[in-house]
Design a protein around this motif. Structure first.
Motif, short mmCIF file in Angstrom:
data_model
loop_
_atom_site.label_atom_id
_atom_site.label_comp_id
_atom_site.label_asym_id
_atom_site.label_seq_id
_atom_site.Cartn_x
_atom_site.Cartn_y
_atom_site.Cartn_z
N VAL A 235 -8.65 -0.99 -2.01
CA VAL A 235 -7.53 -1.10 -2.94
C VAL A 235 -6.32 -1.55 -2.12
O VAL A 235 -5.96 -0.91 -1.15
CB VAL A 235 -7.22 0.25 -3.63
CG1 VAL A 235 -5.97 0.14 -4.50
CG2 VAL A 235 -8.42 0.74 -4.43
N THR A 236 -5.73 -2.66 -2.53
CA THR A 236 -4.53 -3.17 -1.86
C THR A 236 -3.46 -3.34 -2.93
O THR A 236 -3.68 -4.01 -3.94
CB THR A 236 -4.80 -4.52 -1.17
OG1 THR A 236 -5.92 -4.37 -0.30
CG2 THR A 236 -3.59 -4.97 -0.38
N THR A 237 -2.31 -2.71 -2.70
CA THR A 237 -1.21 -2.84 -3.66
C THR A 237 -0.07 -3.62 -3.03
O THR A 237 0.16 -3.57 -1.81
CB THR A 237 -0.71 -1.46 -4.13
OG1 THR A 237 -0.17 -0.73 -3.03
CG2 THR A 237 -1.84 -0.66 -4.77
N ALA B 157 -1.89 -5.18 -7.87
CA ALA B 157 -2.93 -4.68 -6.96
C ALA B 157 -4.20 -5.51 -7.09
O ALA B 157 -4.46 -6.11 -8.14
CB ALA B 157 -3.25 -3.22 -7.26
N GLU C 184 -6.25 3.58 -7.88
CA GLU C 184 -7.56 4.21 -7.66
C GLU C 184 -8.00 5.01 -8.88
O GLU C 184 -9.15 4.93 -9.29
CB GLU C 184 -7.54 5.10 -6.42
CG GLU C 184 -7.55 4.34 -5.13
CD GLU C 184 -7.38 5.22 -3.90
OE1 GLU C 184 -6.90 6.38 -4.02
OE2 GLU C 184 -7.73 4.74 -2.80
N ASN D 8 0.80 -1.24 0.00
CA ASN D 8 0.00 0.00 0.00
C ASN D 8 0.82 1.28 0.00
O ASN D 8 0.55 2.22 0.75
CB ASN D 8 -1.00 0.01 1.16
CG ASN D 8 -2.07 -1.02 0.96
OD1 ASN D 8 -2.41 -1.37 -0.17
ND2 ASN D 8 -2.61 -1.51 2.05
N THR E 214 1.28 4.44 -5.31
CA THR E 214 0.81 3.30 -6.09
C THR E 214 -0.69 3.12 -5.88
O THR E 214 -1.44 2.90 -6.85
CB THR E 214 1.58 2.02 -5.71
OG1 THR E 214 2.98 2.27 -5.84
CG2 THR E 214 1.19 0.87 -6.62
N VAL E 215 -1.15 3.22 -4.65
CA VAL E 215 -2.59 3.14 -4.37
C VAL E 215 -3.33 4.22 -5.16
O VAL E 215 -4.36 3.96 -5.79
CB VAL E 215 -2.88 3.27 -2.86
CG1 VAL E 215 -4.37 3.42 -2.59
CG2 VAL E 215 -2.32 2.08 -2.11
#
Length: 132
Positions: free
Chosen positions: A77-79, A85, A13, A4, A8-9
């Motif tokens: 959202v999980t990266t 992701a 998104e 996260n 990047t998140v």
């Protein structure tokens, strides 16, 4: 591996929001641009299954658009690192009393200079259940 990372998140998104807008607007070209066009791509829909980018594109040409009343709930959202992701969300609409669930696996495999920083959906699953 960094989990996260905020930038990047934010990229994922933005890509997810663009996909969702395209879905509600029935913008097939943008939806196709955000799905990996490869034989390995899998999409499990509510009442159908597509294996491969070509099958997904053919299906999109004839499928009914999602209801404009579609609303998202509890999006997560999980990266993992900077190139992978998962996006999970629930959705509702005026079209059904059922609760929709959607999961997408995103990978940065496209052109990183494009509007979506190279993020592409490589797998997706959509389902409906009785609302709890």
């Amino acid at each position: 591996m960094e989990l996260n990372r905020p930038e990047t998140v934010a990229e994922v998104e933005r890509a997810f929001i663009a996909y969702e807008k395209a879905l509600v607007d029935n913008d097939v070209a943008t939806m196709n641009a955000l799905f990996w066009h490869a034989p390995e791509t899998v999409r499990y829909g509510i009442a159908e299954v597509q294996h491969g980018g070509e099958e997904i594109r053919r299906w999109r040409e004839t499928c009914a658009p999602v209801p404009r009343s579609r609303r998202l709930h509890r999006t997560v959202v999980t990266t993992f690192g900077v190139d992978y992701a998962c996006v999970s969300t629930e959705f509702t609409s005026d079209a059904t009393p059922l609760l929709g669930r959607q999961m997408q696996t995103w990978a940065r495999i496209g052109d990183a200079s494009n509007a979506f920083a190279g993020w592409t959906i490589v797998a997706a699953h959509v389902s409906l259940i009785e609302a709890p």
